[in-house]
Write a protein that holds these residues in place. Structure first.
Motif, PDB file in Angstrom:
ATOM      1  N   MET A  61       0.852  -1.199   0.000  1.00 21.52           N
ATOM      2  CA  MET A  61       0.000   0.000   0.000  1.00 21.52           C
ATOM      3  C   MET A  61       0.882   1.241   0.000  1.00 21.52           C
ATOM      4  N   TYR A  62       0.588   2.205  -0.900  1.00 19.07           N
ATOM      5  CA  TYR A  62       1.390   3.419  -0.959  1.00 19.07           C
ATOM      6  C   TYR A  62       1.021   4.350   0.188  1.00 19.07           C
ATOM      7  N   THR A  63       1.981   5.142   0.604  1.00 24.18           N
ATOM      8  CA  THR A  63       1.731   6.215   1.562  1.00 24.18           C
ATOM      9  C   THR A  63       2.054   7.532   0.869  1.00 24.18           C
ATOM     10  N   SER A  64       1.467   8.591   1.314  1.00 24.67           N
ATOM     11  CA  SER A  64       1.720   9.870   0.663  1.00 24.67           C
ATOM     12  C   SER A  64       1.660  11.010   1.670  1.00 24.67           C
ATOM     13  N   ASN A  65       2.203  12.149   1.258  1.00 25.49           N
ATOM     14  CA  ASN A  65       2.338  13.322   2.088  1.00 25.49           C
ATOM     15  C   ASN A  65       1.454  14.421   1.523  1.00 25.49           C
ATOM     16  N   LEU A  66       0.570  14.971   2.340  1.00 25.12           N
ATOM     17  CA  LEU A  66      -0.332  16.018   1.852  1.00 25.12           C
ATOM     18  C   LEU A  66       0.420  17.278   1.435  1.00 25.12           C
ATOM     19  N   ASN A  67       1.656  17.436   1.881  1.00 25.41           N
ATOM     20  CA  ASN A  67       2.444  18.601   1.493  1.00 25.41           C
ATOM     21  C   ASN A  67       3.257  18.371   0.225  1.00 25.41           C
ATOM     22  N   ASN A  68       3.058  17.224  -0.419  1.00 29.73           N
ATOM     23  CA  ASN A  68       3.752  16.934  -1.678  1.00 29.73           C
ATOM     24  C   ASN A  68       3.109  17.763  -2.783  1.00 29.73           C
ATOM     25  N   LEU A  69       3.826  18.779  -3.271  1.00 31.97           N
ATOM     26  CA  LEU A  69       3.260  19.715  -4.241  1.00 31.97           C
ATOM     27  C   LEU A  69       2.872  19.034  -5.548  1.00 31.97           C
ATOM     28  N   ILE A  70       3.566  17.974  -5.908  1.00 30.00           N
ATOM     29  CA  ILE A  70       3.244  17.267  -7.158  1.00 30.00           C
ATOM     30  C   ILE A  70       1.840  16.678  -7.090  1.00 30.00           C
ATOM     31  N   LEU A  71       1.419  16.303  -5.895  1.00 32.24           N
ATOM     32  CA  LEU A  71       0.086  15.724  -5.712  1.00 32.24           C
ATOM     33  C   LEU A  71      -0.975  16.773  -5.375  1.00 32.24           C
ATOM     34  N   ASN A  72      -0.558  18.019  -5.306  1.00 33.63           N
ATOM     35  CA  ASN A  72      -1.478  19.106  -5.012  1.00 33.63           C
ATOM     36  C   ASN A  72      -2.014  19.673  -6.333  1.00 33.63           C
ATOM     37  N   SER A  73      -2.687  18.824  -7.090  1.00 35.38           N
ATOM     38  CA  SER A  73      -3.165  19.193  -8.417  1.00 35.38           C
ATOM     39  C   SER A  73      -4.323  18.287  -8.793  1.00 35.38           C
ATOM     40  N   ASP A  74      -4.971  18.607  -9.905  1.00 36.87           N
ATOM     41  CA  ASP A  74      -6.008  17.722 -10.432  1.00 36.87           C
ATOM     42  C   ASP A  74      -5.362  16.572 -11.194  1.00 36.87           C
ATOM     43  N   SER A  75      -6.009  15.435 -11.170  1.00 33.69           N
ATOM     44  CA  SER A  75      -5.454  14.239 -11.806  1.00 33.69           C
ATOM     45  C   SER A  75      -5.126  14.459 -13.274  1.00 33.69           C
ATOM     46  N   TYR A  76      -6.008  15.151 -13.985  1.00 33.70           N
ATOM     47  CA  TYR A  76      -5.792  15.268 -15.426  1.00 33.70           C
ATOM     48  C   TYR A  76      -4.578  16.091 -15.800  1.00 33.70           C
ATOM     49  N   LYS A  77      -4.080  16.899 -14.842  1.00 32.07           N
ATOM     50  CA  LYS A  77      -2.891  17.698 -15.105  1.00 32.07           C
ATOM     51  C   LYS A  77      -1.658  16.823 -15.372  1.00 32.07           C
ATOM     52  N   THR A  78      -1.661  15.598 -14.847  1.00 27.56           N
ATOM     53  CA  THR A  78      -0.462  14.764 -14.954  1.00 27.56           C
ATOM     54  C   THR A  78      -0.162  14.347 -16.391  1.00 27.56           C
ATOM     55  N   SER A  79      -1.145  14.438 -17.264  1.00 23.36           N
ATOM     56  CA  SER A  79      -0.924  14.030 -18.659  1.00 23.36           C
ATOM     57  C   SER A  79      -0.753  15.218 -19.610  1.00 23.36           C
ATOM     58  N   HIS A  80      -0.748  16.425 -19.092  1.00 26.53           N
ATOM     59  CA  HIS A  80      -0.782  17.596 -19.974  1.00 26.53           C
ATOM     60  C   HIS A  80       0.565  17.928 -20.601  1.00 26.53           C
ATOM     61  N   TRP A  81       1.652  17.467 -20.024  1.00 22.92           N
ATOM     62  CA  TRP A  81       2.954  17.888 -20.558  1.00 22.92           C
ATOM     63  C   TRP A  81       3.195  17.398 -21.972  1.00 22.92           C
ATOM     64  N   VAL A  82       2.499  16.339 -22.392  1.00 20.73           N
ATOM     65  CA  VAL A  82       2.652  15.840 -23.767  1.00 20.73           C
ATOM     66  C   VAL A  82       1.569  16.385 -24.699  1.00 20.73           C
ATOM     67  N   GLN A  83       0.682  17.215 -24.195  1.00 17.96           N
ATOM     68  CA  GLN A  83      -0.432  17.704 -24.997  1.00 17.96           C
ATOM     69  C   GLN A  83      -0.164  19.055 -25.661  1.00 17.96           C
ATOM     70  N   TYR A  84       0.903  19.736 -25.254  1.00 18.40           N
ATOM     71  CA  TYR A  84       1.227  21.033 -25.858  1.00 18.40           C
ATOM     72  C   TYR A  84       1.946  20.840 -27.189  1.00 18.40           C
ATOM     73  N   PRO A  85       1.918  21.835 -28.080  1.00 20.35           N
ATOM     74  CA  PRO A  85       2.559  21.702 -29.393  1.00 20.35           C
ATOM     75  C   PRO A  85       4.075  21.496 -29.268  1.00 20.35           C
ATOM     76  N   THR A  86       4.622  20.777 -30.237  1.00 20.09           N
ATOM     77  CA  THR A  86       6.076  20.609 -30.311  1.00 20.09           C
ATOM     78  C   THR A  86       6.733  21.990 -30.421  1.00 20.09           C
TER      79      THR A  86
END
Length: 465
Positions: free
Chosen positions: A1-26
Motif C-alpha cells: 500500500m502506498y503512503t503519501s504526504n499532503l504537502n507533496n506539491l506534485i500531488l497538489n493538483s487535479d489528476s488530469y494535469k499529470t498528462s498535460h505535458w505531452v499535450q502542448y505543441p512541439t
C-alpha cells in the motif's frame, strides 16, 4: 500500500494535469496564464498569495516527493512526467522555475481584471504554469473572496455609521468573525479568518492570529481582539430557574471599568431576559458595573428580533439622541447579532433598525458561515486561463471563446494592469504598455524566491483601513 504526504506539491493538483505535458505543441517553450474574478457582486480585495508562496512554494520538491507521486499517480491509472520532475530537482534544486506577478495584496480591483500572472522562466518547463493552477487558483480565490465579502460588509456598516452615529471610530470592531466551527478545515479558518482581518479587527478564530504571525509578519503585534462571552451551555447549566443567577455571575466575573462582555440571552425567553432580568432584577448592577454588557439574541428572524430587542432595551434603560438625531442606548448596554448574518441580511437589519430611529452604533454583528463557508469559486467566477504561448521563440495569443457561453471568454496575450488617464483600472496587453504608465502587477516570486514580503498592516492600509 502506498503512503503519501499532503504537502507533496506534485500531488497538489487535479489528476488530469499529470498528462498535460505531452499535450502542448512541439516546440513549446513558455506559457503565460492569468487569474481573474470574472464577475459577482463585489469588488476584488486581492489577498492570500503570500501565504501560499510561504507555505508551499518555499520548500523544494525532492526525489522522495517524485517517488511518492509516481507511485500514487500510476496506481491511479495515469501517466507521470518523472523525467520532467527529476530535471526540475536536478537543475533547479527542486524550486519551481516560475515568475509570479500580482497586484499588491489588499488592492481593490474591479472584476474582470487580471490580478495575478504566472509564466515559466525555463523553456524546459512550459507545462509547469498550468500544472500548479489547481493549488494557485484555490490559494487566491478563497481568501480573496472572503476579503471581498468582508470589505463589502464594511462599506455597508461604514455608510450606516456615517449616517446615524456621531463617529465611525468603532467601525473595525463592528463585524466579528464567528466562522471557525463552520469552516471546512483548519487551514480554511486560518486563511478565511485572516482575510477578514484585512478589513476588521474582531475575531473568535484563533487560527487567524497564528496565520497572521506565520505568513504576514505580525510578530508580537496582535491583529485582532475579542471579549469574554457566554454560550448556551454556560447559561443553561444553571437551569431555567437559575438564569438570573447565571447572568449575575457574568457581571461579577467580567464587569468592571472599560470591560465588555457578551451574554447569549435567548436560552428560554429573550423578551423575559431583557424586560425582567437585565432590565429589572440586574438593572442597577449593569448601570453601576462600569463596563458594557453586550446582549446576544441567537434565534428568530434577525431584523425583527434586533429591532424589538432595541425597543425593549430603550424602555428599560432609556436612550439619548445623538448629533444625527438617532437614538443611542446608554454606553453600558449594546446588542450583538450573530445568527443568520450574511452580506444581504446585515444590510436589511441595519435598514430596519435605522428606520425605527436607532443608530447603527447600538449593534455589532457576528458572521460565521456567511463569511467563511457560504462562498465558492463561482461567488466571483474565479478562473485561471492560459493567454499566451511561446513556440520556437515566437509568442502568440491564445484564448477560449465558447459559443455556448461568451461570459467564459478569456483574455488574450501577456497582460498588464494599469490605471488609465481617468484613474480607472483596466487590463491591457503588455505590448500596449507605454513607458509612462506603471504596470500594477509586480514580481512577487521568481525561481523559488519570495521577492516582496508584506505585513498585514500595509495590506490593511491599501484597503483604506
Amino acid at each position: 500500500m502506498y503512503t503519501s504526504n499532503l504537502n507533496n506539491l506534485i500531488l497538489n493538483s487535479d489528476s488530469y494535469k499529470t498528462s498535460h505535458w505531452v499535450q502542448y505543441p512541439t516546440g513549446s517553450e513558455y506559457l503565460s496564464s492569468y487569474i481573474e474574478a470574472r464577475g459577482g457582486d463585489y469588488k476584488v480585495v486581492f489577498f492570500g498569495l503570500q501565504a501560499f508562496i510561504k507555505e508551499y512554494l518555499s520548500t523544494p520538491i525532492t526525489h522522495q516527493d517524485i517517488d511518492e507521486a509516481e507511485t500514487v499517480i500510476h496506481a491511479h491509472g495515469l501517466t507521470f512526467n518523472r523525467a520532467g520532475w527529476e530535471r526540475l530537482v536536478d537543475k533547479h534544486g527542486g524550486y519551481l522555475p516560475l515568475r509570479i506577478e500580482a497586484v499588491p495584496e489588499g488592492s481593490i480591483v474591479p472584476v474582470s481584471n487580471v490580478v495575478c500572472q504566472i509564466t515559466n522562466t525555463d523553456p524546459e518547463f512550459y507545462w509547469l504554469p498550468s500544472y500548479i493552477e489547481t493549488a494557485l487558483l484555490r490559494a487566491i480565490w478563497y481568501p480573496s473572496t472572503v476579503a471581498s465579502v468582508s470589505h463589502y460588509c464594511k462599506k455597508v456598516i461604514r455608510h450606516a455609521l456615517e449616517k446615524s452615529a456621531d463617529n465611525s471610530e468603532s467601525l473595525i470592531f463592528r463585524l466579528h468573525d464567528f466562522g471557525s466551527r463552520g469552516a471546512s478545515s483548519h487551514e480554511s479558518v486560518a486563511l478565511g479568518s485572516l482575510a477578514h482581518l484585512v478589513n476588521f479587527a474582531g475575531t473568535d478564530s484563533m487560527a487567524a492570529l497564528v496565520a497572521a504571525s506565520r505568513w504576514y509578519q505580525m510578530g508580537n503585534d496582535m491583529p485582532a481582539f475579542s471579549i469574554p462571552a457566554a454560550e448556551h451551555s454556560t447559561m443553561t447549566a444553571w437551569g431555567r430557574d437559575g438564569e438570573t443567577a447565571a447572568f449575575a455571575n457574568m457581571i461579577e466575573q467580567f464587569g468592571g471599568k472599560n470591560n465588555a462582555f457578551s451574554v447569549v440571552s435567548d436560552s428560554y425567553d429573550l423578551w423575559n431576559a431583557i424586560d425582567n432580568i437585565w432590565g429589572d432584577a440586574l438593572k442597577d448592577d449593569i448601570k453601576n458595573m462600569g463596563g458594557t454588557l453586550v446582549i446576544r439574541p441567537d434565534s428568530g428572524e434577525p431584523a425583527k428580533v434586533v429591532r424589538e430587542a432595541l425597543e425593549r432595551l430603550a424602555v428599560r434603560f432609556g436612550t439619548r439622541l445623538n448629533s444625527k438625531g438617532y437614538k443611542v442606548l446608554p454606553d453600558y448596554v449594546r446588542i450583538i447579532q450573530g445568527d443568520g448574518i450574511s452580506p444581504q441580511s446585515l444590510g436589511k437589519i441595519i435598514d430596519v433598525v435605522m428606520k425605527a430611529g436607532f443608530s447603527a452604533e447600538n449593534i455589532t454583528f457576528g458572521m460565521g458561515g456567511g463569511l467563511l463557508q457560504q462562498v465558492n469559486r463561482d461567488t466571483m467566477n474565479w478562473a485561471m486561463k492560459a493567454s499566451a504561448i511561446c513556440i520556437d521563440g515566437v509568442w502568440k495569443d491564445i484564448y477560449k471563446d465558447p459559443v455556448t457561453s461568451h461570459s467564459k471568454r478569456s483574455k488574450k496575450g501577456r497582460l498588464a494592469l494599469i490605471k488609465d488617464d481617468n484613474g480607472q483600472i483596466k487590463t491591457i496587453k503588455i505590448d500596449d504598455l507605454n513607458t509612462d504608465t506603471a504596470n500594477l502587477l509586480r514580481d512577487v516570486y521568481i525561481d523559488g524566491k519570495l521577492l516582496i514580503e508584506d505585513n498585514l498592516t500595509s495590506i490593511r492600509e491599501r484597503t483604506g483601513w
